[in-house]
Write a protein that holds these residues in place. Structure first.
Motif, PDB file in Angstrom:
ATOM      1  N   ASN A 100       0.821  -1.225   0.000  1.00  9.03           N
ATOM      2  CA  ASN A 100       0.000   0.000   0.000  1.00  9.03           C
ATOM      3  C   ASN A 100       0.852   1.272   0.000  1.00  9.03           C
ATOM      4  O   ASN A 100       0.333   2.370   0.122  1.00  9.03           O
ATOM      5  CB  ASN A 100      -0.958   0.002   1.197  1.00  9.03           C
ATOM      6  CG  ASN A 100      -0.231   0.016   2.531  1.00  9.03           C
ATOM      7  OD1 ASN A 100       0.986   0.157   2.589  1.00  9.03           O
ATOM      8  ND2 ASN A 100      -0.978  -0.161   3.605  1.00  9.03           N
ATOM      9  N   GLY A 101       2.188   1.099  -0.096  1.00  8.78           N
ATOM     10  CA  GLY A 101       3.073   2.249  -0.155  1.00  8.78           C
ATOM     11  C   GLY A 101       3.617   2.697   1.186  1.00  8.78           C
ATOM     12  O   GLY A 101       4.437   3.615   1.251  1.00  8.78           O
ATOM     13  N   SER A 102       3.183   2.065   2.285  1.00  6.27           N
ATOM     14  CA  SER A 102       3.665   2.466   3.609  1.00  6.27           C
ATOM     15  C   SER A 102       4.957   1.716   3.957  1.00  6.27           C
ATOM     16  O   SER A 102       5.176   0.599   3.523  1.00  6.27           O
ATOM     17  CB  SER A 102       2.601   2.196   4.674  1.00  6.27           C
ATOM     18  OG  SER A 102       2.390   0.809   4.813  1.00  6.27           O
ATOM     19  N   LEU A 142       3.414 -11.861  -0.203  1.00  8.09           N
ATOM     20  CA  LEU A 142       2.734 -12.363   0.991  1.00  8.09           C
ATOM     21  C   LEU A 142       1.282 -12.623   0.623  1.00  8.09           C
ATOM     22  O   LEU A 142       0.603 -11.734   0.106  1.00  8.09           O
ATOM     23  CB  LEU A 142       2.814 -11.332   2.122  1.00  8.09           C
ATOM     24  CG  LEU A 142       2.032 -11.636   3.394  1.00  8.09           C
ATOM     25  CD1 LEU A 142       2.572 -12.876   4.092  1.00  8.09           C
ATOM     26  CD2 LEU A 142       2.079 -10.444   4.339  1.00  8.09           C
ATOM     27  N   ASN A 143       0.848 -13.847   0.851  1.00  8.86           N
ATOM     28  CA  ASN A 143      -0.560 -14.169   0.616  1.00  8.86           C
ATOM     29  C   ASN A 143      -1.348 -13.785   1.853  1.00  8.86           C
ATOM     30  O   ASN A 143      -1.094 -14.287   2.946  1.00  8.86           O
ATOM     31  CB  ASN A 143      -0.735 -15.658   0.301  1.00  8.86           C
ATOM     32  CG  ASN A 143      -0.139 -16.009  -1.041  1.00  8.86           C
ATOM     33  OD1 ASN A 143      -0.281 -15.261  -1.997  1.00  8.86           O
ATOM     34  ND2 ASN A 143       0.543 -17.141  -1.117  1.00  8.86           N
ATOM     35  N   THR A 144      -2.302 -12.884   1.684  1.00  8.37           N
ATOM     36  CA  THR A 144      -3.135 -12.415   2.790  1.00  8.37           C
ATOM     37  C   THR A 144      -4.587 -12.768   2.482  1.00  8.37           C
ATOM     38  O   THR A 144      -4.904 -13.104   1.340  1.00  8.37           O
ATOM     39  CB  THR A 144      -3.021 -10.881   2.960  1.00  8.37           C
ATOM     40  OG1 THR A 144      -3.622 -10.247   1.830  1.00  8.37           O
ATOM     41  CG2 THR A 144      -1.578 -10.431   3.097  1.00  8.37           C
ATOM     42  N   GLY A 147      -5.774 -11.007  -0.458  1.00 11.40           N
ATOM     43  CA  GLY A 147      -5.105 -11.299  -1.732  1.00 11.40           C
ATOM     44  C   GLY A 147      -3.601 -11.210  -1.578  1.00 11.40           C
ATOM     45  O   GLY A 147      -3.082 -11.113  -0.464  1.00 11.40           O
ATOM     46  N   ARG A 148      -2.902 -11.217  -2.677  1.00 13.22           N
ATOM     47  CA  ARG A 148      -1.446 -11.192  -2.667  1.00 13.22           C
ATOM     48  C   ARG A 148      -0.927  -9.768  -2.493  1.00 13.22           C
ATOM     49  O   ARG A 148      -1.407  -8.838  -3.125  1.00 13.22           O
ATOM     50  CB  ARG A 148      -0.927 -11.777  -3.982  1.00 13.22           C
ATOM     51  CG  ARG A 148       0.510 -12.169  -3.921  1.00 13.22           C
ATOM     52  CD  ARG A 148       0.887 -12.838  -5.195  1.00 13.22           C
ATOM     53  NE  ARG A 148       1.907 -11.960  -5.786  1.00 13.22           N
ATOM     54  CZ  ARG A 148       2.507 -12.193  -6.908  1.00 13.22           C
ATOM     55  NH1 ARG A 148       2.164 -13.220  -7.636  1.00 13.22           N
ATOM     56  NH2 ARG A 148       3.434 -11.376  -7.346  1.00 13.22           N
TER      57      ARG A 148
END
Length: 162
Positions: A100-102, A142-144, A147-148
């Motif tokens: 997410n850019g963080s 990382l699979n969350t 989603g990926r």
């Protein structure tokens, strides 16, 4: 759990050791004293101090057994004494660029040391597992549940973890 090594940092080991010491030398003797006093008051069936004390003593004894086993199985790994590498292993402090850019910095620690408020994650957590053996500059997935997520590894350091 017995086939998985119990890796732990020196600070984590000290924390478990301190808790065990406190339970054995302070809390348990105080509860024993309360239970003995409450038992001397007669009818134990309706004696709150006695009933609570006995229950608390069982909890303390259970925790003492747990801590003793965890400390016996502990393999202390000190990130400060590790040879310099840009590859991620137990004890690494890793700065990441999340999908997410963080930016996020995580410390990979033992399962007895997890503290999300301090960004300490277990070495067997999904995030740590996808980071282990990767290097500075690598991108991992990382699979969350959502989603990926692609994660870029910005920096890897082996420093003291408190």
């Amino acid at each position: 759990m017995s086939d998985t090594p119990n890796y732990i940092t020196p600070a984590g080991w000290r924390s478990l050791k301190d808790e065990l010491y406190r339970l054995v030398n302070k809390e348990r003797p105080e509860i024993v004293q309360i239970v003995n006093w409450a038992a001397s008051n007669g009818d134990r069936s309706e004696n709150g101090d006695y009933l609570y004390g006995k229950r608390r003593m069982r909890e303390i004894d259970r925790r003492i057994r747990f801590l003793t086993k965890r400390l016996e199985a502990a393999q202390v790994v000190d990130p400060e004494t590790r040879e310099a590498t840009d590859q991620i292993f137990f004890g690494a402090t890793v700065t990441l660029l999340r999908g997410n850019g963080s930016e996020q910095t995580v410390k990979i620690v033992g399962i007895d040391e997890i503290d999300t408020a301090q960004n300490k994650i277990s070495w067997i957590s999904p995030l740590a597992r996808c980071l282990i053996k990767a290097r500075e500059g690598d991108e991992v997935s990382l699979n969350t549940p959502e989603g990926r997520e692609d994660i870029e590894i910005l920096e890897v350091a082996y420093v003291k973890i408190d």
